[in-house]
Design a protein around this motif. Structure first.
Motif, PDB file in Angstrom:
ATOM      1  N   LEU A   1      69.820  39.532  43.423  1.00  0.00           N
ATOM      2  CA  LEU A   1      70.881  40.686  43.309  1.00  0.00           C
ATOM      3  C   LEU A   1      70.449  41.754  44.067  1.00  0.00           C
ATOM      4  CD1 LEU A   1      71.865  40.434  39.370  1.00  0.00           C
ATOM      5  CD2 LEU A   1      72.847  39.461  41.556  1.00  0.00           C
ATOM      6  N   VAL A   2      69.113  42.283  44.108  1.00  0.00           N
ATOM      7  CA  VAL A   2      68.754  43.282  44.927  1.00  0.00           C
ATOM      8  C   VAL A   2      68.756  42.776  46.622  1.00  0.00           C
ATOM      9  CG1 VAL A   2      66.572  44.478  45.746  1.00  0.00           C
ATOM     10  CG2 VAL A   2      66.857  44.090  43.354  1.00  0.00           C
ATOM     11  N   ALA A   3      68.494  41.668  46.938  1.00  0.00           N
ATOM     12  CA  ALA A   3      68.667  41.487  48.292  1.00  0.00           C
ATOM     13  C   ALA A   3      70.232  41.573  48.828  1.00  0.00           C
ATOM     14  CB  ALA A   3      68.250  39.865  48.492  1.00  0.00           C
ATOM     15  N   ALA A   4      71.209  41.004  47.656  1.00  0.00           N
ATOM     16  CA  ALA A   4      72.655  41.137  48.071  1.00  0.00           C
ATOM     17  C   ALA A   4      73.053  42.456  48.010  1.00  0.00           C
ATOM     18  CB  ALA A   4      73.048  40.181  47.280  1.00  0.00           C
ATOM     19  N   GLY A   5      72.458  43.345  47.657  1.00  0.00           N
ATOM     20  CA  GLY A   5      72.723  44.963  47.609  1.00  0.00           C
ATOM     21  C   GLY A   5      73.488  45.057  46.329  1.00  0.00           C
ATOM     22  N   LEU A   6      73.462  44.336  45.226  1.00  0.00           N
ATOM     23  CA  LEU A   6      74.315  44.546  44.027  1.00  0.00           C
ATOM     24  C   LEU A   6      73.372  44.963  43.025  1.00  0.00           C
ATOM     25  CD1 LEU A   6      75.958  41.182  44.257  1.00  0.00           C
ATOM     26  CD2 LEU A   6      77.097  42.993  44.370  1.00  0.00           C
ATOM     27  N   LYS A   7      72.098  45.311  43.174  1.00  0.00           N
ATOM     28  CA  LYS A   7      71.367  45.754  41.932  1.00  0.00           C
ATOM     29  C   LYS A   7      70.251  46.767  43.204  1.00  0.00           C
ATOM     30  CE  LYS A   7      67.642  44.780  38.658  1.00  0.00           C
ATOM     31  NZ  LYS A   7      67.830  45.954  37.737  1.00  0.00           N
ATOM     32  N   ASP A   8      70.094  48.092  42.459  1.00  0.00           N
ATOM     33  CA  ASP A   8      69.497  48.993  43.576  1.00  0.00           C
ATOM     34  C   ASP A   8      68.127  48.652  43.770  1.00  0.00           C
ATOM     35  OD1 ASP A   8      72.100  50.345  43.298  1.00  0.00           O
ATOM     36  OD2 ASP A   8      71.346  52.099  41.948  1.00  0.00           O
ATOM     37  N   ALA A   9      67.416  48.124  42.689  1.00  0.00           N
ATOM     38  CA  ALA A   9      65.982  47.900  42.903  1.00  0.00           C
ATOM     39  C   ALA A   9      65.462  47.119  41.571  1.00  0.00           C
ATOM     40  CB  ALA A   9      64.960  49.083  42.766  1.00  0.00           C
ATOM     41  N   THR A  10      64.378  46.479  41.671  1.00  0.00           N
ATOM     42  CA  THR A  10      63.999  45.472  40.611  1.00  0.00           C
ATOM     43  C   THR A  10      63.803  46.035  39.297  1.00  0.00           C
ATOM     44  OG1 THR A  10      62.538  44.299  42.284  1.00  0.00           O
ATOM     45  CG2 THR A  10      61.991  43.972  40.012  1.00  0.00           C
ATOM     46  N   GLU A  11      63.239  47.296  39.495  1.00  0.00           N
ATOM     47  CA  GLU A  11      63.229  47.999  38.077  1.00  0.00           C
ATOM     48  C   GLU A  11      64.578  48.934  37.808  1.00  0.00           C
ATOM     49  OE1 GLU A  11      60.912  47.369  35.855  1.00  0.00           O
ATOM     50  OE2 GLU A  11      59.819  45.966  37.654  1.00  0.00           O
ATOM     51  N   SER A  12      65.593  49.030  38.366  1.00  0.00           N
ATOM     52  CA  SER A  12      66.461  49.992  38.209  1.00  0.00           C
ATOM     53  C   SER A  12      67.330  49.450  36.944  1.00  0.00           C
ATOM     54  CB  SER A  12      67.525  49.974  39.282  1.00  0.00           C
ATOM     55  OG  SER A  12      68.171  48.636  39.712  1.00  0.00           O
ATOM     56  N   ASP A  13      68.206  50.080  36.622  1.00  0.00           N
ATOM     57  CA  ASP A  13      68.771  49.872  35.132  1.00  0.00           C
ATOM     58  C   ASP A  13      70.455  50.014  35.294  1.00  0.00           C
ATOM     59  OD1 ASP A  13      69.030  52.703  35.249  1.00  0.00           O
ATOM     60  OD2 ASP A  13      67.853  53.022  33.519  1.00  0.00           O
ATOM     61  N   GLU A  14      70.848  50.056  36.289  1.00  0.00           N
ATOM     62  CA  GLU A  14      72.470  49.720  36.222  1.00  0.00           C
ATOM     63  C   GLU A  14      72.698  48.523  36.248  1.00  0.00           C
ATOM     64  OE1 GLU A  14      71.551  48.637  40.293  1.00  0.00           O
ATOM     65  OE2 GLU A  14      70.550  49.942  38.876  1.00  0.00           O
ATOM     66  N   VAL A  15      71.853  47.457  36.611  1.00  0.00           N
ATOM     67  CA  VAL A  15      72.198  46.131  36.621  1.00  0.00           C
ATOM     68  C   VAL A  15      70.997  45.410  35.789  1.00  0.00           C
ATOM     69  CG1 VAL A  15      72.884  44.208  37.641  1.00  0.00           C
ATOM     70  CG2 VAL A  15      73.980  46.136  38.331  1.00  0.00           C
ATOM     71  N   VAL A  16      71.085  44.859  34.718  1.00  0.00           N
ATOM     72  CA  VAL A  16      69.958  44.452  34.336  1.00  0.00           C
ATOM     73  C   VAL A  16      69.965  42.800  33.997  1.00  0.00           C
ATOM     74  CG1 VAL A  16      68.647  44.168  31.801  1.00  0.00           C
ATOM     75  CG2 VAL A  16      69.368  46.459  32.866  1.00  0.00           C
ATOM     76  N   VAL A  17      68.972  42.136  34.527  1.00  0.00           N
ATOM     77  CA  VAL A  17      68.844  40.772  34.382  1.00  0.00           C
ATOM     78  C   VAL A  17      68.210  40.193  33.193  1.00  0.00           C
ATOM     79  CG1 VAL A  17      68.419  38.526  35.584  1.00  0.00           C
ATOM     80  CG2 VAL A  17      69.440  40.634  36.898  1.00  0.00           C
ATOM     81  N   ALA A  18      68.699  39.674  32.220  1.00  0.00           N
ATOM     82  CA  ALA A  18      67.947  39.036  31.172  1.00  0.00           C
ATOM     83  C   ALA A  18      67.788  37.500  31.125  1.00  0.00           C
ATOM     84  CB  ALA A  18      68.502  39.465  29.770  1.00  0.00           C
ATOM     85  N   SER A  19      66.418  37.015  31.689  1.00  0.00           N
ATOM     86  CA  SER A  19      66.095  35.711  31.689  1.00  0.00           C
ATOM     87  C   SER A  19      66.313  35.126  30.287  1.00  0.00           C
ATOM     88  CB  SER A  19      64.861  35.558  32.527  1.00  0.00           C
ATOM     89  OG  SER A  19      64.432  34.124  32.392  1.00  0.00           O
ATOM     90  N   ASN A  20      66.680  34.101  30.220  1.00  0.00           N
ATOM     91  CA  ASN A  20      66.809  33.158  28.962  1.00  0.00           C
ATOM     92  C   ASN A  20      66.524  31.651  29.424  1.00  0.00           C
ATOM     93  OD1 ASN A  20      67.867  34.605  26.456  1.00  0.00           O
ATOM     94  ND2 ASN A  20      68.675  35.574  28.174  1.00  0.00           N
ATOM     95  N   GLY A  21      65.529  31.371  30.104  1.00  0.00           N
ATOM     96  CA  GLY A  21      64.925  29.892  30.439  1.00  0.00           C
ATOM     97  C   GLY A  21      66.059  29.507  31.199  1.00  0.00           C
ATOM     98  N   THR A  22      66.903  28.675  31.289  1.00  0.00           N
ATOM     99  CA  THR A  22      67.744  28.118  32.218  1.00  0.00           C
ATOM    100  C   THR A  22      69.104  28.830  32.310  1.00  0.00           C
ATOM    101  OG1 THR A  22      68.415  26.295  30.491  1.00  0.00           O
ATOM    102  CG2 THR A  22      66.615  25.674  31.997  1.00  0.00           C
ATOM    103  N   SER A  23      69.115  29.976  31.665  1.00  0.00           N
ATOM    104  CA  SER A  23      70.165  30.659  31.939  1.00  0.00           C
ATOM    105  C   SER A  23      69.929  32.359  32.019  1.00  0.00           C
ATOM    106  CB  SER A  23      71.231  30.545  30.661  1.00  0.00           C
ATOM    107  OG  SER A  23      70.832  31.177  29.553  1.00  0.00           O
ATOM    108  N   VAL A  24      70.886  33.004  32.369  1.00  0.00           N
ATOM    109  CA  VAL A  24      70.573  34.340  32.537  1.00  0.00           C
ATOM    110  C   VAL A  24      71.577  35.026  31.951  1.00  0.00           C
ATOM    111  CG1 VAL A  24      68.902  34.575  34.440  1.00  0.00           C
ATOM    112  CG2 VAL A  24      71.427  34.527  34.996  1.00  0.00           C
ATOM    113  N   LEU A  25      71.447  36.371  31.177  1.00  0.00           N
ATOM    114  CA  LEU A  25      72.624  37.273  30.972  1.00  0.00           C
ATOM    115  C   LEU A  25      72.589  38.598  31.874  1.00  0.00           C
ATOM    116  CD1 LEU A  25      72.022  37.413  27.020  1.00  0.00           C
ATOM    117  CD2 LEU A  25      73.702  35.782  28.540  1.00  0.00           C
ATOM    118  N   ILE A  26      73.409  39.141  32.662  1.00  0.00           N
ATOM    119  CA  ILE A  26      73.508  39.839  33.322  1.00  0.00           C
ATOM    120  C   ILE A  26      74.508  41.106  32.939  1.00  0.00           C
ATOM    121  CG2 ILE A  26      74.241  40.848  35.746  1.00  0.00           C
ATOM    122  CD1 ILE A  26      73.772  37.939  36.581  1.00  0.00           C
ATOM    123  N   TYR A  27      73.827  42.308  32.795  1.00  0.00           N
ATOM    124  CA  TYR A  27      74.492  43.381  31.948  1.00  0.00           C
ATOM    125  C   TYR A  27      74.823  44.660  32.902  1.00  0.00           C
ATOM    126  CZ  TYR A  27      72.549  41.665  27.539  1.00  0.00           C
ATOM    127  OH  TYR A  27      72.487  40.943  26.408  1.00  0.00           O
TER     128      TYR A  27
END
Length: 427
Positions: free
Chosen positions: A257-283
């Motif tokens: 998401l960072v590489a695609a310009g959709l998240k500002d930085a790895t630690e930024s909190d405007e977009v939050v990625v929550a890994s859940n094993g073989t799935s992710v929740l994106i906030y």
């Protein structure tokens, strides 16, 4: 007095039960009703499943969205590991509720009470009774009513391995199954085979040895239940919470998401990625809501994204857009077999922080893959037949209303439905 005993073997997928791999479980199946279309929830992770089983509701209603999830705190999205011992207490402080629906422990507190022994993550164990209505035993801390900590003489001191499960099971048998005044609800949640499956290839000799040990431990509980003088009054449920897929590769969704310009930085909190094993929740924070269309388009084009569920479709998988949840993604899966002929592989999402990395070729879960969505369930007792295979849909959320129905208690406000023959089950 009627009572219910629930035994869970964490992570044991349905197709790995057989007279060769799990002889005690296979023998039990001959005297029980089996649910061949039994499924779990999404994400197919133990903390989420524990809350769903305990409440009889999907995450959309109980509020524990993932093993890893975000909360809106002070106007910011903050990612949390829901397995932390204090997470549900923190969630109560932030949102007003640990879980938004009552648990089985709360519902039976005045009708014989509940005792839970669990050897999985602390967060998953405490999801059965986060508000202290009964007794919960876990290696990270054991609590009585009111969440009063137990002293060292009564606390559970075991390791997360087959020996720890065995020791915990012996205490469970003595203190919950054979107790002079047993609880209305007794839950034993074994950590194996799930714990070892995360490090071993499914079907490998080492994995089969773990299955055999877990099966023997389950057999000790089965023997104790079979010998009860009040066996006809006992509903005995034996099952698992989810299955496993083999890890085919690991995707760093946050970096994508960072590489695609959709998240500002790895630690930024405007977009939050929550890994859940073989799935992710994106906030997605409300201030960044304008990114939603671009995120949707990006995810739809990613070859690692198997199933993408946007906010307006979250209800279809039992989720809701609370805390800014914008997308749920089950990573790409296939039925391809591993080196030992066990079908089912998935990509996994890279874990955040200091968490141990996934092992390529070992087991993982969390998504919608066929094997991870195929746990097992067998029930013996009043309202269930012997050596009967039930083919209609059933889900982990049906366990709570099934138990309450047996105990003669109301369960009409749950998402699940009782599985007794007259009840018809979920779906």
């Amino acid at each position: 007095m009627r009572r219910a005993i629930l035994l869970i073997l964490d992570g044991l997928r349905r197709d790995l039960l057989s007279p060769r791999t799990t002889p005690r479980l296979a023998a039990f199946a001959g005297g029980a009703e089996r649910f061949d279309a039994y499924r779990t929830v999404f994400p197919s992770c133990t903390r989420v499943v524990s809350a769903s089983l305990a409440t009889g509701c999907y995450p959309a209603r109980h509020g524990l969205q993932g093993n890893t999830m975000a909360l809106l705190e002070g106007g910011r999205l903050v990612r949390h590991d829901a397995g932390h011992p204090d997470f549900l207490q923190h969630k109560r402080r932030v949102t007003g509720r640990s879980l938004a629906m009552p648990t089985l422990a709360e519902r039976v507190k005045d009708h014989g009470g509940a005792v839970v022994f669990s050897n999985v993550s602390p967060g998953a164990a405490y999801a059965h009774d986060p508000d202290g209505h009964g007794h919960v035993y876990h290696r990270a801390g054991s609590f009585g009513p009111g969440r009063v900590p137990m002293d060292d003489a009564h606390a559970l001191r075991v390791a997360l391995d087959v020996a720890g499960d065995r020791a915990m099971a012996e205490r469970f048998i003595a203190e919950a199954v054979l107790a002079p005044t047993p609880p209305a609800l007794a839950v034993l949640w074994l950590g194996e085979p799930d714990a070892s499956q995360h490090a071993l290839a499914l079907g490998s000799p080492a994995h089969l040895a773990i299955l055999a040990e877990a099966d023997r431990t389950a057999g000790r509980v089965m023997d104790a239940v079979a010998g009860l003088p009040d066996r006809e009054e006992v509903l005995f449920l034996v099952g698992s919470d989810h299955g496993h897929q083999s890890v085919a590769g690991v995707v760093d969704v946050e970096a994508e998401l960072v590489a695609a310009g959709l998240k500002d930085a790895t630690e930024s909190d405007e977009v939050v990625v929550a890994s859940n094993g073989t799935s992710v929740l994106i906030y997605l924070h409300a201030d960044a809501e304008a990114r939603a269309p671009a995120l949707a388009g990006f995810l739809a084009a990613c070859d690692w994204a198997g199933t993408v569920i946007a906010r307006d479709k979250l209800a279809e998988i039992g989720q809701a857009g609370d805390n800014g949840l914008a997308f749920a993604v089950s990573l790409r899966a296939s039925d391809a077999p591993n080196a030992f002929g066990i079908p089912g592989s998935s990509l996994a999402a890279r874990r955040a922080g200091e968490k141990k990395a996934d092992v390529i070729g070992a087991g993982q879960h969390g998504g919608l893959g066929a094997a991870e969505q195929a746990p097992f369930l067998m029930i013996s007792g009043r309202g269930f037949g012997a050596d009967v295979a039930r083919g209609h849909a059933a889900c982990v959320i049906d366990i709570a209303p099934t138990i309450l129905t047996h105990l003669g208690l109301a369960a009409g406000d749950m998402d699940g439905r009782p599985l007794q023959a007259a009840g018809g089950g979920h779906g």
